[in-house]
Design a protein around this motif. Structure first.
Motif, PDB file in Angstrom:
ATOM      1  N   GLN A 259       1.979   0.114  -0.392  1.00 21.96           N
ATOM      2  CA  GLN A 259       1.226  -1.106  -0.670  1.00 21.96           C
ATOM      3  C   GLN A 259       0.539  -1.003  -2.035  1.00 21.96           C
ATOM      4  N   PRO A 260       0.727  -2.006  -2.908  1.00 26.17           N
ATOM      5  CA  PRO A 260       0.107  -1.965  -4.241  1.00 26.17           C
ATOM      6  C   PRO A 260      -1.410  -1.779  -4.196  1.00 26.17           C
ATOM      7  N   GLU A 261      -2.078  -2.407  -3.222  1.00 29.30           N
ATOM      8  CA  GLU A 261      -3.532  -2.284  -3.138  1.00 29.30           C
ATOM      9  C   GLU A 261      -3.941  -0.843  -2.850  1.00 29.30           C
ATOM     10  N   ARG A 262      -3.204  -0.193  -1.958  1.00 31.86           N
ATOM     11  CA  ARG A 262      -3.500   1.202  -1.621  1.00 31.86           C
ATOM     12  C   ARG A 262      -3.194   2.119  -2.806  1.00 31.86           C
TER      13      ARG A 262
ATOM     14  N   ARG B 134      -3.306   1.363  -6.022  1.00 36.22           N
ATOM     15  CA  ARG B 134      -4.369   1.197  -7.020  1.00 36.22           C
ATOM     16  C   ARG B 134      -5.664   1.875  -6.575  1.00 36.22           C
ATOM     17  N   ALA B 135      -5.946   1.820  -5.286  1.00 37.02           N
ATOM     18  CA  ALA B 135      -7.204   2.365  -4.774  1.00 37.02           C
ATOM     19  C   ALA B 135      -7.285   3.881  -4.893  1.00 37.02           C
TER      20      ALA B 135
END
Length: 121
Positions: A87-90, A92-93
């Motif tokens: 997942q892109p959000e994960r 980046r995080a």
């Protein structure tokens, strides 16, 4: 060149090896007395330093200086499992995206290992 030997280092992601060849993401190397060889894998396997099994995406892109200092970059130090986060959000995080702590190598012929860390230094 060090102590009359040539050393060649490279880094590789574990997932870039052939499917039947299991190897960690890490720093690999070979040595030879002559640039034309014969070249031998360092430490018997070629592996010089690797991410811990519990953090296979901790760092990437190792670079060895002529003095034997090693630089790398933080990848996904919080990632677990056999694939990086999807997942892109994960991604980046937890992406490190900066220089990881450096370390120094010790050289002894065909054996090259990370030097012990001096906590008081």
């Amino acid at each position: 060149m060090r102590d009359g030997r040539y050393y060649c280092f490279w880094s590789s992601h574990g997932r870039k090896f052939a499917p039947d060849l299991r190897a960690p993401t890490g720093l690999y190397g070979m040595t030879a007395e002559h640039v034309a060889g014969p070249w031998r894998p360092l430490n018997g396997s070629g592996l010089v330093a690797a991410n811990p099994l519990t953090a296979p995406f901790q760092v990437y892109c190792w670079w060895v200086t002529g003095e034997g200092d090693v630089f790398s970059f933080l990848d996904y130090p919080g990632a677990r499992g056999t694939t990086p986060p999807l997942q892109p959000e994960r991604r980046r995080a937890i992406f490190g995206g900066t220089v990881a702590p450096t370390f120094t190598l010790t050289f002894d012929g065909d054996t090259v290992l990370p030097a012990p860390v001096n906590p008081s230094a």
